[in-house]
Design a protein around this motif. Structure first.
Motif, PDB file in Angstrom:
ATOM      1  N   MET A 118       0.830  -1.208   0.000  1.00 35.58           N
ATOM      2  CA  MET A 118       0.000   0.000   0.000  1.00 35.58           C
ATOM      3  C   MET A 118       0.866   1.259   0.000  1.00 35.58           C
ATOM      4  N   LEU A 119       1.973   1.230   0.729  1.00 40.22           N
ATOM      5  CA  LEU A 119       2.907   2.360   0.711  1.00 40.22           C
ATOM      6  C   LEU A 119       3.411   2.599  -0.710  1.00 40.22           C
ATOM      7  N   ALA A 120       3.785   1.520  -1.391  1.00 41.19           N
ATOM      8  CA  ALA A 120       4.297   1.642  -2.756  1.00 41.19           C
ATOM      9  C   ALA A 120       3.210   2.128  -3.710  1.00 41.19           C
ATOM     10  N   ARG A 121       2.026   1.625  -3.541  1.00 40.27           N
ATOM     11  CA  ARG A 121       0.934   1.952  -4.457  1.00 40.27           C
ATOM     12  C   ARG A 121       0.600   3.438  -4.460  1.00 40.27           C
ATOM     13  N   PHE A 122       0.683   4.067  -3.286  1.00 34.88           N
ATOM     14  CA  PHE A 122       0.260   5.467  -3.186  1.00 34.88           C
ATOM     15  C   PHE A 122       1.412   6.442  -2.963  1.00 34.88           C
ATOM     16  N   GLY A 123       2.606   6.028  -3.405  1.00 34.77           N
ATOM     17  CA  GLY A 123       3.731   6.947  -3.382  1.00 34.77           C
ATOM     18  C   GLY A 123       4.228   7.297  -1.996  1.00 34.77           C
ATOM     19  N   LEU A 124       4.016   6.403  -1.028  1.00 33.80           N
ATOM     20  CA  LEU A 124       4.419   6.665   0.351  1.00 33.80           C
ATOM     21  C   LEU A 124       5.536   5.725   0.804  1.00 33.80           C
ATOM     22  N   ALA A 125       6.178   5.054  -0.148  1.00 33.60           N
ATOM     23  CA  ALA A 125       7.185   4.054   0.211  1.00 33.60           C
ATOM     24  C   ALA A 125       8.346   4.661   0.987  1.00 33.60           C
ATOM     25  N   LEU A 134       1.877  14.912   9.896  1.00 27.24           N
ATOM     26  CA  LEU A 134       2.762  15.896   9.277  1.00 27.24           C
ATOM     27  C   LEU A 134       2.888  15.684   7.767  1.00 27.24           C
ATOM     28  N   LEU A 135       2.146  14.745   7.227  1.00 20.17           N
ATOM     29  CA  LEU A 135       2.089  14.578   5.776  1.00 20.17           C
ATOM     30  C   LEU A 135       1.389  15.780   5.148  1.00 20.17           C
ATOM     31  N   SER A 136       1.578  15.950   3.846  1.00 15.64           N
ATOM     32  CA  SER A 136       0.808  16.972   3.124  1.00 15.64           C
ATOM     33  C   SER A 136      -0.652  16.555   3.060  1.00 15.64           C
ATOM     34  N   GLY A 137      -1.517  17.500   2.706  1.00 19.03           N
ATOM     35  CA  GLY A 137      -2.947  17.190   2.605  1.00 19.03           C
ATOM     36  C   GLY A 137      -3.229  16.048   1.648  1.00 19.03           C
ATOM     37  N   GLY A 138      -2.573  16.073   0.497  1.00 22.83           N
ATOM     38  CA  GLY A 138      -2.790  15.015  -0.487  1.00 22.83           C
ATOM     39  C   GLY A 138      -2.289  13.671   0.004  1.00 22.83           C
ATOM     40  N   GLN A 139      -1.106  13.681   0.651  1.00 22.69           N
ATOM     41  CA  GLN A 139      -0.565  12.430   1.186  1.00 22.69           C
ATOM     42  C   GLN A 139      -1.475  11.854   2.270  1.00 22.69           C
ATOM     43  N   LEU A 143      -3.213   8.288   2.260  1.00 20.79           N
ATOM     44  CA  LEU A 143      -3.068   7.368   3.389  1.00 20.79           C
ATOM     45  C   LEU A 143      -4.434   6.881   3.864  1.00 20.79           C
ATOM     46  N   ALA A 144      -5.396   7.794   3.954  1.00 24.84           N
ATOM     47  CA  ALA A 144      -6.749   7.407   4.367  1.00 24.84           C
ATOM     48  C   ALA A 144      -7.355   6.412   3.378  1.00 24.84           C
ATOM     49  N   LEU A 145      -7.129   6.650   2.088  1.00 19.85           N
ATOM     50  CA  LEU A 145      -7.618   5.721   1.070  1.00 19.85           C
ATOM     51  C   LEU A 145      -6.917   4.367   1.210  1.00 19.85           C
ATOM     52  N   GLY A 146      -5.611   4.400   1.426  1.00 24.26           N
ATOM     53  CA  GLY A 146      -4.868   3.164   1.612  1.00 24.26           C
ATOM     54  C   GLY A 146      -5.343   2.387   2.826  1.00 24.26           C
ATOM     55  N   SER A 147      -5.663   3.109   3.913  1.00 24.62           N
ATOM     56  CA  SER A 147      -6.135   2.444   5.129  1.00 24.62           C
ATOM     57  C   SER A 147      -7.487   1.774   4.913  1.00 24.62           C
ATOM     58  N   ALA A 148      -8.301   2.354   4.031  1.00 26.72           N
ATOM     59  CA  ALA A 148      -9.572   1.710   3.684  1.00 26.72           C
ATOM     60  C   ALA A 148      -9.353   0.513   2.763  1.00 26.72           C
ATOM     61  N   LEU A 149      -8.422   0.655   1.824  1.00 25.87           N
ATOM     62  CA  LEU A 149      -8.202  -0.391   0.827  1.00 25.87           C
ATOM     63  C   LEU A 149      -7.444  -1.595   1.372  1.00 25.87           C
TER      64      LEU A 149
END
Length: 226
Positions: A118-125, A134-139, A143-149
């Motif tokens: 999930m980290l890799a999928r959404f550019g958070l690796a 402290l992530l940006s709004g988009g990040q 992350l919220a989407l990744g936590s659901a998925l």
């Protein structure tokens, strides 16, 4: 695709009626809910995974009544809120993703692999140990989407997922939603987010006033707000 059936649904918050006699059968892959503020669209969206239960009528997902089988429904239907800060609960990015699997019965190795993917999928690796808030709004929204998925639901419901984002991050979240294999239901004021959708439902004063192909439904919405 899952079959979501909304049958005669009404809802009140105290003396205020927010939904009135809603009947829908949703089987399409991409569905949008639009309407003015206070139209009832977010209330309806929250019913699709049992965050709210209707005052009258029923909502079922593949035959599961959200009022009676809420936990089972939430395994099928993931939810993404407008403000990701309300959804992020753990100190670091990787911990927040893993938290969603705390009752999954999966072993540590499987959880670690899902988090990595999930980290890799959404550019958070590069950010597994980064403080979540402290992530940006988009990040944060990714992350919220990744936590659901990460729980591998069959449906994702997203309630105004780009409203708080700048144009660049809104585009990133839109692209992420469009890339999903899951059935996606989006509540939005950003009509461009609905490009390529199969169906759009327009709500006004707690009622469905249009339901059909995006171009037709959006034209009805534009006339309503003029």
């Amino acid at each position: 695709m899952s079959e979501i059936v909304v049958d005669g649904v009404g809802h009140r918050f105290g003396d205020r009626t927010v939904l009135r006699g809603i009947d829908l059968r949703i089987t399409e892959g991409r569905v949008g809910f639009i309407g003015a503020n206070g139209s009832g669209k977010s209330t309806l969206a929250r019913m699709l995974n049992g965050l709210l239960t209707p005052t009258t009528g029923t909502v079922t997902v593949d035959g599961l009544d959200v009022a009676r089988k809420g936990a089972q429904v939430r395994r099928k239907v993931g939810f993404v809120f407008t403000d990701p800060d309300t959804q992020i609960v753990m100190p670091t990015v990787a911990e927040d993703l893993a938290f969603s699997l705390r009752r999954s019965g999966l072993g540590k190795a499987e959880i670690a692999e899902r988090v990595r993917a999930m980290l890799a999928r959404f550019g958070l690796a590069g950010h597994p140990d980064h403080p979540s808030h402290l992530l940006s709004g988009g990040q944060k929204q990714l992350l919220a989407l990744g936590s659901a998925l990460i729980r591998e639901p069959e449906v994702i419901v997203a309630d105004e997922p780009t409203t708080l984002l700048d144009l660049r991050n809104a585009r990133r979240v839109s692209e992420a939603l469009n890339s999903l294999d899951q059935q996606v239901i989006v509540v939005t004021h950003q009509l461009g987010l609905l490009d390529g959708f199969d169906r759009v439902v327009v709500l006004d004063d707690g009622r469905v006033v249009a339901d059909g192909p995006p171009a037709t439904a959006i034209e009805t919405y534009r006339r309503l707000i003029e």
